[in-house]
Design a protein around this motif. Structure first.
Motif, short mmCIF file in Angstrom:
data_model
loop_
_atom_site.label_atom_id
_atom_site.label_comp_id
_atom_site.label_asym_id
_atom_site.label_seq_id
_atom_site.Cartn_x
_atom_site.Cartn_y
_atom_site.Cartn_z
N CYS A 23 54.30 43.30 20.32
CA CYS A 23 53.01 43.70 20.90
C CYS A 23 52.72 45.18 20.69
O CYS A 23 51.64 45.66 21.03
N ARG A 96 49.77 52.51 40.25
CA ARG A 96 48.87 51.54 39.62
C ARG A 96 49.73 50.43 39.01
O ARG A 96 50.70 50.69 38.32
N PRO A 98 49.43 46.73 36.89
CA PRO A 98 48.63 45.68 36.24
C PRO A 98 49.05 44.31 36.76
O PRO A 98 50.23 43.96 36.70
N GLY A 100 47.69 40.03 37.47
CA GLY A 100 46.71 38.97 37.33
C GLY A 100 46.18 38.60 38.70
O GLY A 100 46.78 38.95 39.73
N GLU A 101 45.09 37.90 38.70
CA GLU A 101 44.45 37.50 39.97
C GLU A 101 45.44 36.75 40.88
O GLU A 101 45.40 36.90 42.09
N ILE A 131 45.56 47.03 39.09
CA ILE A 131 44.72 47.14 37.90
C ILE A 131 44.50 45.71 37.44
O ILE A 131 45.43 45.04 36.97
N LEU A 132 43.32 45.20 37.67
CA LEU A 132 43.00 43.83 37.29
C LEU A 132 42.38 43.82 35.91
O LEU A 132 41.46 44.59 35.63
N SER A 133 42.88 42.94 35.06
CA SER A 133 42.31 42.83 33.71
C SER A 133 41.17 41.83 33.72
O SER A 133 41.07 40.99 34.61
N GLU A 134 40.34 41.93 32.73
CA GLU A 134 39.21 41.00 32.60
C GLU A 134 39.69 39.62 32.16
O GLU A 134 39.01 38.64 32.32
N MET A 135 40.88 39.56 31.58
CA MET A 135 41.41 38.30 31.03
C MET A 135 42.11 37.50 32.09
O MET A 135 42.73 37.98 32.96
#
Length: 135
Positions: A23, A96, A98, A100-101, A131-135
């Motif tokens: 990645c 912070r 990252p 997921g919901e 930090i919520l991602s849009e995905m």
């Protein structure tokens, strides 16, 4: 939280490491380590578990779902896994995170634990924010 064959666990660790490197994680610019080799994760999880309310853990939806999928015979490891996640976050004084919901409630638990610890022992842990991602 589920027992694994040692050979499968070793292969999973190698596969995860390979995926992180694929990645674009650059080990020259960041630390890449195996959490299970850092005893402070488990040590802090124990300390935090000693100040965490069991009814609070029993209300977490992930506990309810996974316990139900295991014929309501969930293990202590499964119940206390969110405390280990809190230790993972708080050990590094993360501000912070990252997530997921589906992990927001676990981060809220980490915030609650940090507040409780700080109130009891003095300001030590910063308050981690999602930090919520849009995905």
């Amino acid at each position: 939280t589920m027992p694994k064959e040692p050979s499968i666990l070793r292969q999973n660790i190698l596969d995860t490491t390979a995926a992180l490197l694929a990645c674009g994680i650059d080990p020259k610019k960041c630390f890449l380590f195996r959490q299970s080799l850092v005893p402070e994760h488990a040590e802090l999880a124990w300390i935090l578990g000693c100040i965490t309310n069991v009814p609070r853990l029993l209300r977490l939806p992930q506990w309810k779902m996974k316990c139900a999928s295991q014929n309501n015979e969930g293990t202590v490891g499964l119940l206390t896994y969110p405390v280990l996640q809190a230790a993972d976050i708080l050990l590094y004084k993360s501000t912070r995170v990252p997530v997921g919901e589906d992990q927001v409630l676990h981060l809220e638990l980490a915030q609650d634990i940090a507040q409780h610890f700080n109130k009891k022992y003095g300001e030590f842990f910063p308050m981690p924010k999602a930090i919520l991602s849009e995905m």
